[in-house]
Design a protein around this motif. Structure first.
Motif, PDB file in Angstrom:
ATOM      1  N   CYS A  46       0.843  -1.194   0.000  1.00  0.00           N
ATOM      2  CA  CYS A  46       0.000   0.000   0.000  1.00  0.00           C
ATOM      3  C   CYS A  46       0.879   1.247   0.000  1.00  0.00           C
ATOM      4  N   LEU A  47       0.564   2.208  -0.879  1.00  0.00           N
ATOM      5  CA  LEU A  47       1.412   3.379  -1.072  1.00  0.00           C
ATOM      6  C   LEU A  47       0.790   4.674  -0.569  1.00  0.00           C
ATOM      7  N   VAL A  48      -0.340   4.605   0.107  1.00  0.00           N
ATOM      8  CA  VAL A  48      -1.018   5.816   0.545  1.00  0.00           C
ATOM      9  C   VAL A  48      -0.721   6.065   2.024  1.00  0.00           C
ATOM     10  N   SER A  49      -0.994   7.293   2.453  1.00  0.00           N
ATOM     11  CA  SER A  49      -0.715   7.690   3.825  1.00  0.00           C
ATOM     12  C   SER A  49      -1.903   7.379   4.735  1.00  0.00           C
ATOM     13  N   LEU A  50      -1.666   7.537   6.041  1.00  0.00           N
ATOM     14  CA  LEU A  50      -2.724   7.294   7.017  1.00  0.00           C
ATOM     15  C   LEU A  50      -3.846   8.312   6.876  1.00  0.00           C
ATOM     16  N   ASP A  51      -3.491   9.576   6.586  1.00  0.00           N
ATOM     17  CA  ASP A  51      -4.524  10.596   6.406  1.00  0.00           C
ATOM     18  C   ASP A  51      -5.427  10.284   5.224  1.00  0.00           C
ATOM     19  N   PHE A  52      -4.831   9.733   4.167  1.00  0.00           N
ATOM     20  CA  PHE A  52      -5.624   9.363   3.003  1.00  0.00           C
ATOM     21  C   PHE A  52      -6.611   8.257   3.346  1.00  0.00           C
ATOM     22  N   ILE A  53      -6.155   7.245   4.084  1.00  0.00           N
ATOM     23  CA  ILE A  53      -7.028   6.142   4.472  1.00  0.00           C
ATOM     24  C   ILE A  53      -8.130   6.634   5.403  1.00  0.00           C
ATOM     25  N   LYS A  54      -7.801   7.579   6.268  1.00  0.00           N
ATOM     26  CA  LYS A  54      -8.830   8.134   7.151  1.00  0.00           C
ATOM     27  C   LYS A  54      -9.938   8.800   6.336  1.00  0.00           C
ATOM     28  N   SER A  55      -9.542   9.596   5.321  1.00  0.00           N
ATOM     29  CA  SER A  55     -10.542  10.281   4.508  1.00  0.00           C
ATOM     30  C   SER A  55     -11.369   9.296   3.698  1.00  0.00           C
ATOM     31  N   VAL A  56     -10.750   8.235   3.199  1.00  0.00           N
ATOM     32  CA  VAL A  56     -11.493   7.219   2.459  1.00  0.00           C
ATOM     33  C   VAL A  56     -12.444   6.469   3.386  1.00  0.00           C
ATOM     34  N   SER A  57     -11.980   6.177   4.602  1.00  0.00           N
ATOM     35  CA  SER A  57     -12.816   5.435   5.554  1.00  0.00           C
ATOM     36  C   SER A  57     -14.045   6.233   5.958  1.00  0.00           C
ATOM     37  N   ARG A  58     -13.883   7.552   6.069  1.00  0.00           N
ATOM     38  CA  ARG A  58     -15.044   8.372   6.447  1.00  0.00           C
ATOM     39  C   ARG A  58     -16.135   8.346   5.385  1.00  0.00           C
ATOM     40  N   THR A  59     -15.756   8.208   4.119  1.00  0.00           N
ATOM     41  CA  THR A  59     -16.760   8.192   3.051  1.00  0.00           C
ATOM     42  C   THR A  59     -17.615   6.936   3.063  1.00  0.00           C
ATOM     43  N   VAL A  60     -17.121   5.856   3.683  1.00  0.00           N
ATOM     44  CA  VAL A  60     -17.877   4.594   3.744  1.00  0.00           C
ATOM     45  C   VAL A  60     -18.259   4.241   5.172  1.00  0.00           C
ATOM     46  N   ASN A  61     -18.083   5.210   6.113  1.00  0.00           N
ATOM     47  CA  ASN A  61     -18.444   5.006   7.527  1.00  0.00           C
ATOM     48  C   ASN A  61     -17.740   3.796   8.136  1.00  0.00           C
ATOM     49  N   PHE A  62     -16.449   3.723   7.894  1.00  0.00           N
ATOM     50  CA  PHE A  62     -15.645   2.619   8.417  1.00  0.00           C
ATOM     51  C   PHE A  62     -14.646   3.191   9.415  1.00  0.00           C
ATOM     52  N   GLU A  63     -14.637   2.661  10.664  1.00  0.00           N
ATOM     53  CA  GLU A  63     -13.772   3.165  11.724  1.00  0.00           C
ATOM     54  C   GLU A  63     -12.445   2.403  11.698  1.00  0.00           C
ATOM     55  N   VAL A  64     -11.542   2.873  10.880  1.00  0.00           N
ATOM     56  CA  VAL A  64     -10.286   2.162  10.714  1.00  0.00           C
ATOM     57  C   VAL A  64      -9.367   2.364  11.909  1.00  0.00           C
ATOM     58  N   MET A  65      -9.437   3.503  12.586  1.00  0.00           N
ATOM     59  CA  MET A  65      -8.520   3.776  13.696  1.00  0.00           C
ATOM     60  C   MET A  65      -8.970   3.136  14.996  1.00  0.00           C
ATOM     61  N   ARG A  66     -10.234   2.925  15.149  1.00  0.00           N
ATOM     62  CA  ARG A  66     -10.754   2.500  16.455  1.00  0.00           C
ATOM     63  C   ARG A  66     -10.592   1.013  16.706  1.00  0.00           C
ATOM     64  N   ARG A  67     -10.843   0.199  15.705  1.00  0.00           N
ATOM     65  CA  ARG A  67     -10.923  -1.239  15.966  1.00  0.00           C
ATOM     66  C   ARG A  67      -9.960  -2.075  15.132  1.00  0.00           C
ATOM     67  N   HIS A  68      -9.468  -1.550  14.005  1.00  0.00           N
ATOM     68  CA  HIS A  68      -8.780  -2.436  13.083  1.00  0.00           C
ATOM     69  C   HIS A  68      -7.302  -2.128  12.873  1.00  0.00           C
ATOM     70  N   LEU A  69      -6.854  -0.946  13.238  1.00  0.00           N
ATOM     71  CA  LEU A  69      -5.467  -0.590  12.971  1.00  0.00           C
ATOM     72  C   LEU A  69      -4.612  -0.931  14.172  1.00  0.00           C
ATOM     73  N   TYR A  70      -3.497  -1.599  13.926  1.00  0.00           N
ATOM     74  CA  TYR A  70      -2.659  -2.110  14.991  1.00  0.00           C
ATOM     75  C   TYR A  70      -1.972  -0.992  15.763  1.00  0.00           C
ATOM     76  N   LEU A  71      -1.796   0.181  15.159  1.00  0.00           N
ATOM     77  CA  LEU A  71      -1.089   1.275  15.802  1.00  0.00           C
ATOM     78  C   LEU A  71      -1.837   1.814  16.998  1.00  0.00           C
ATOM     79  N   ASN A  72      -3.153   2.048  16.847  1.00  0.00           N
ATOM     80  CA  ASN A  72      -3.917   2.695  17.883  1.00  0.00           C
ATOM     81  C   ASN A  72      -5.015   1.798  18.444  1.00  0.00           C
ATOM     82  N   CYS A  73      -4.923   0.533  18.194  1.00  0.00           N
ATOM     83  CA  CYS A  73      -6.012  -0.356  18.633  1.00  0.00           C
ATOM     84  C   CYS A  73      -5.882  -0.677  20.103  1.00  0.00           C
ATOM     85  N   ASP A  74      -6.979  -0.592  20.785  1.00  0.00           N
ATOM     86  CA  ASP A  74      -7.034  -0.941  22.213  1.00  0.00           C
ATOM     87  C   ASP A  74      -7.468  -2.392  22.327  1.00  0.00           C
ATOM     88  N   ILE A  75      -6.487  -3.294  22.386  1.00  0.00           N
ATOM     89  CA  ILE A  75      -6.783  -4.734  22.326  1.00  0.00           C
ATOM     90  C   ILE A  75      -7.167  -5.257  23.699  1.00  0.00           C
TER      91      ILE A  75
END
Length: 450
Positions: free
Chosen positions: A421-450
């Protein structure tokens, strides 16, 4: 020197490096009352001067002509009516006076009638069809009829077809009358730089010396000539970056002869522009304001030309890109915990051990992943059941062509290609908002509260 010789000299100065095409067109047009070729086919890449040279000659010699862009005529009826009404335009006062035409037979009859009413039936009438490749998408009889329009109308009419493709791609059947073919070649043949500089020097800034601007154009062409040969785009890039190049001379930091310092000043700006050739996401003035705010240490109010945050993607492509980002930045061993049901919980000791790994995961950059893994994540994050059709895999190829995904070569796994994947985190955030997908909260290993 006659008036025609003066016109020819001005024409050659206005369109340098086009002397042979200009001389040939003038000889083919001849005098106003003389018969000329029934059809001319003029082709060449965009920015080579086909339309500009043709219309300049017709306008300045005041020859009766009609210019039609075939892109605007999505049906044959609009094409017929645009030609007839353009000939009849001087006498049209109300919309009810516009000519109506439905087919080629009516067009031939009404063309003769309009030309006689206008008193131009004894002169050569030129019909210029720009973007003529669009005629191939209309009825099969339109192109052969226009090529034989002089024969059908029994009048002195010449049809000029302007196109970016060769004549051989127009032949789709029989009955074609071969036109006279004229090629507007690119500015190549070993003199590419000199020809372009000669054209771009026509509007050099008057407050600067010609040699100074010529040196700048040499630098621009040395950077961009391998990726772009479009005269309009090169001209735009030269005007956009010239003030940056001349800035050290204005401030007194360098002289016009200090080429090394001038190159050091303009080099980063040209490299940044090299990544955005042909893009027009913001205007030139907005681009300059954004660069000034970046240099002043302020966050830009506009996304620059290199930003891809406004790219519109199909619905499934957005989830494919999200899945690719998760596969590229999440370790493979975390897939079960994130995307599988009843995966259990981690102990507090495991969380502490993994804290440093989670924090540094994005700093290491994207990692390659197998296609099967990305598709498994895709089917997990998207709502509903999606069949693995060829359309889905075609969208993956589109993401690669857009440089949103990168194909990673793998010699040992030919049947299972790998991507990154060649895109940045900000780009994925903007794409996720268009489809109502919470990429930072539950699925991303960086900020996920496991």
């Amino acid at each position: 020197m006659t008036e025609f010789d003066n016109f020819k000299e001005d024409l050659n100065k206005t369109f340098p490096c086009r002397q042979s095409q200009i001389n040939l067109l003038l000889s083919l047009f001849g005098q106003r009352h003389q018969y000329t070729y029934a059809s001319l086919f003029i082709y060449g890449h965009t920015g080579t001067g086909k339309t500009a040279v043709t219309t300049y000659i017709l306008n300045h010699l005041k020859l009766p002509h009609v210019l039609v862009n075939c892109v605007e005529c999505y049906s044959s009826r609009f094409l017929y009516e645009m030609i007839l009404n353009s000939l009849h335009v001087n006498s049209v006062t109300e919309s009810s006076d516009l000519v109506k035409c439905d087919n080629m037979n009516d067009f031939v009859r009404m063309f003769k009638q309009v030309s006689e009413e206008k008193g131009i039936d004894k002169e050569t009438i030129y019909i210029v069809l720009d973007k003529a490749e669009r005629l191939r998408e209309m009825e099969m009889n339109i192109l052969p009829a226009f090529l034989r329009l002089q024969e059908l109308t029994q009048q002195n009419v010449c049809v000029l077809l302007l196109s970016e493709i060769v004549w051989e791609k127009f032949r789709t059947g029989s009955g074609y009358c071969e036109p006279f073919v004229l090629h507007f070649s690119d500015y190549t043949n070993g003199k590419y730089n000199n020809q372009l500089i000669e054209i771009m020097m026509l509007d050099h800034p008057t407050e600067y010396d010609e040699n100074f601007y010529r040196l700048y154009l040499n630098l621009v062409l040395s950077v961009f000539q391998m990726v772009c040969r479009n005269l309009k785009e090169l001209h735009h890039l030269a005007r956009l970056n010239f003030q940056r190049y001349a800035e050290p001379v204005k401030t007194g930091e360098a002289t016009a002869e200090d080429t090394r310092k001038l190159w050091k000043n303009i080099e980063p700006h040209l490299k940044k522009a090299l990544q955005t050739v042909y893009l027009r996401e913001v205007s030139s003035s907005q681009w300059e304001k954004m660069q000034q705010s970046i240099e002043a240490g302020q966050p830009p109010a506009l996304q620059g030309l290199s930003s891809r945050s406004h790219v519109e993607l199909p619905y499934y492509s957005k989830f494919l890109l999200i899945a690719a980002y998760l596969a590229s930045y999440n370790p493979a061993k975390t897939d079960k915990r994130f995307f599988a049901k009843h995966a259990g919980k981690m102990s507090k000791q495991s969380k502490l051990l993994k804290k440093h790994e989670r924090a540094s995961n994005h700093m290491l950059g994207p990692k390659p992943f197998a296609l099967d893994r990305m598709m498994a994540i895709f089917y997990s994050v998207i709502e509903g059941r999606v069949a693995p059709t060829a359309n889905i895999f075609m969208q993956i190829s589109s993401l690669v062509s857009l440089n949103l995904l990168g194909h990673v070569a793998s010699d040992d796994q030919i049947d299972s290609p790998k991507y990154k994947c060649l895109v940045s985190l900000d780009f994925i955030k903007s794409v996720s908002r268009t489809v109502n997908f919470e990429v930072m909260r539950r699925h991303l290993y960086l900020n996920c509260d496991i």
